[in-house]
Write an enzyme that holds these catalytic residues in place. Structure first.
Site, mmCIF file in Angstrom:
data_model
loop_
_atom_site.group_PDB
_atom_site.id
_atom_site.type_symbol
_atom_site.label_atom_id
_atom_site.label_comp_id
_atom_site.label_asym_id
_atom_site.label_seq_id
_atom_site.Cartn_x
_atom_site.Cartn_y
_atom_site.Cartn_z
ATOM 1 N N GLU A 193 0.592 -1.619 0.021
ATOM 2 C CA GLU A 193 -0.018 -0.118 0.103
ATOM 3 C C GLU A 193 0.852 1.709 0.019
ATOM 4 O OE1 GLU A 193 -2.806 -0.058 3.606
ATOM 5 O OE2 GLU A 193 -3.798 -1.962 2.090
ATOM 6 N N GLU A 379 -5.375 -8.552 0.718
ATOM 7 C CA GLU A 379 -5.289 -8.107 1.828
ATOM 8 C C GLU A 379 -7.831 -7.705 1.939
ATOM 9 O OE1 GLU A 379 -4.550 -5.232 3.935
ATOM 10 O OE2 GLU A 379 -2.365 -5.736 3.827
HETATM 11 O O1 IFM Z 1 -4.296 -3.219 8.909
HETATM 12 C C1 IFM Z 1 -3.860 -2.358 7.858
HETATM 13 C C2 IFM Z 1 -2.810 -3.125 7.332
HETATM 14 O O2 IFM Z 1 -1.650 -2.924 8.000
HETATM 15 C C3 IFM Z 1 -2.766 -2.418 5.841
HETATM 16 N N1 IFM Z 1 -4.518 -2.551 4.836
HETATM 17 C C4 IFM Z 1 -5.478 -1.847 5.573
HETATM 18 C C5 IFM Z 1 -4.742 -2.802 7.287
HETATM 19 C C6 IFM Z 1 -6.434 -2.611 7.716
HETATM 20 O O3 IFM Z 1 -6.648 -1.392 8.196
#
Ligand code: IFM
Length: 473
Positions: A193, A379
């Site tokens: 990210e 994710e």
């Molecule tokens: O916890 C985070 C993760 O580190 C990166 N993506 C989003 C998740 C939830 O906010």
């Protein structure tokens, strides 16, 4: 125009009444997905490991950021987190018992190079080597991420990601890790990210290192992307047959109304939220519309940089959480846009809209516009205010429904032609949720942070039944 929950969501595959006649809304089964599909959970080093002062680990920007009063909602830090540094064998047992075949984790750079570059700390590499062996012993394919936000503080003190030197330091770090783990690790994610590194960390100042400057943020974006491209080459040079990619947080967008002004605002927001990363990674350079808007704040780009950023990758990781609604906002920021809270839609405890349809639309859009060879949802998950019952259960029905509906969306995306090859739930464990501290739980496994007891939640039990091919409904 606000969109109602009903119009947004349609039939609900998580409900027992899910229409038998309409297959696309049937409760998903593992057998619906191709053989070889990756089923994983994701975690990251600072969020789960703890042990911040052990075995020669150096300070990270998150240690420093957490130590500053006011930065973390509950004044906590990742000092202990899930104590995964010591409890990893039991945690990997949990992952295996769920029925996963892959596990995504991140490598803490300050464990490997405590000062960012220079002297390597063998104990740091030993830890990840043991961790990888532990995964392989349990049938879990390792999917490391090299950068999940924990820059060594020593590098930040020399300018951090705003300095071009940090790019070279990252490539050295990638090379050292690939050299040690490359005999066993074949899938590599460079960055997690970058949008968050750039915007939360350097424009909004709500994440480490807490800077607030647009030109700095944009320079950081360029260096992060450049470091990705150069690291892909370094990994390939070290690891024959390596597959490398990046994990982007991407969002489907809607305009707040059908007005030309709001629609144009949505396009402008897309320029920074999605295209600023997708375009250069796919050889198109930075999007011209956003570049022109940013004026004097645009980053310094040297000859050859854009070619390096566009190093061919083997997969694109998509982290999907929620759509955004964008309105025109004259005078607000360089892009003159505002994110409008959704009305009358289902939301998680974070306020994020629950929209499996958004995931399908996003994956289709990325496939159509960029043609990545493979996509993995690296994710996807939800936070709710979990309650532990008197007999110790966590009946997180909302998270279970969220998971069911997003797996149905994944199946739908595949049917629509998206080259989706994996799904990683965020997260295996409740953990340290950055500026929110420990108040936001995303795990399929509940963690009591006082005792470190782990308890599989209802959502985790559902996922286990799904992954074992039992009828989980
Ligand atoms: O916890 C985070 C993760 O580190 C990166 N993506 C989003 C998740 C939830 O906010």
């Amino acid at each position: 125009m606000p969109v109602t929950a009903q119009a947004q969501h349609g039939p609900d595959p998580s409900s027992p009444q899910a229409g038998a006649a309409d297959d696309s809304h049937r409760v998903p089964r593992r057998a619906d997905f191709p053989a070889g599909f990756r089923w994983g959970c994701s975690t990251s080093a600072y969020q789960v490991e703890g042990a911040v002062a052990e075995d020669g680990r150096g300070e990270s920007i998150w240690d420093r950021f957490c130590a500053t009063p006011g930065n973390i909602r509950d004044a906590s830090s990742g000092d202990f987190a899930c104590d995964h540094y010591h409890r990893w064998p039991a945690d990997l047992d949990l992952a295996r018992d769920l029925g996963l075949n892959a596990y995504r984790f991140s490598i803490a750079w300050p464990r490997i190079f405590p000062q960012g570059r220079g002297a390597l700390n063998p104990k740091g590499l030993d830890f990840y080597s043991r961790l990888v062996d532990g995964m392989l012993e349990r049938g879990l394919e390792p999917w490391p991420t090299l950068y999940h936000w924990d820059l060594p503080q020593a590098l930040e003190s020399r300018g951090g990601w705003a300095e071009r030197d940090t790019v070279a330091a990252f490539v050295e770090f990638a090379d050292a890790v690939a050299r040690r783990l490359g005999d066993r690790v074949k899938h590599w994610i460079t960055h997690n990210e970058p949008w968050c590194t750039v915007m939360h960390g350097h424009l909004e100042g709500v994440h480490a290192p807490g800077r607030k400057d647009l030109a700095t943020a944009l320079q950081v974006s360029h260096h992060v992307l450049l470091s990705h491209g150069l690291a892909v080459d370094a990994i390939r040079a070290r690891v024959p047959g390596a597959r490398a990619g990046i994990a982007l947080s991407l969002h489907p967008l809607r305009s707040a109304s059908a007005s030309p002004e709001d629609r144009a605002a949505m396009t402008r927001h897309d320029g920074i939220r999605n295209r600023w990363f997708l375009d250069p990674l796919h050889g198109r350079g930075y999007p011209r519309d956003a570049w022109e808007r940013f004026g004097a704040a645009v980053p310094a780009v040297r000859a050859g940089d854009l070619e390096a950023i566009a190093a061919p990758t083997d997969f694109l990781g998509v982290n999907y959480y929620f759509p955004e609604i964008v309105a025109n906002a004259p005078g607000e920021g360089a892009l003159e846009t505002r994110i409008v809270p959704p009305e009358a839609v289902e939301r998680t405890a974070f306020g994020w809209e629950v929209s499996p349809e958004g995931m399908v639309a996003l994956l289709e859009r990325v496939t159509r516009d960029y043609r990545p060879a493979r996509i993995l949802v690296t994710e996807n998950g939800s936070t709710y205010d979990d309650v532990v019952t008197a007999d110790g259960r966590i009946d997180d029905e909302q998270r279970r429904r969220y998971l069911v509906r997003h797996l149905a969306a994944a199946r739908q995306a595949i049917a629509a032609g998206v080259p989706l090859e994996g799904y990683f739930a965020w997260s295996l464990l409740d953990n340290f949720e950055w500026a929110e501290g420990y108040g936001r739980r995303f795990g399929l496994v509940h963690v009591d942070f006082g005792t470190q007891k782990r308890t599989l939640k209802l959502s985790g039990k559902w996922f286990r039944a799904f992954l074992h091919g039992r009828d989980p409904a």
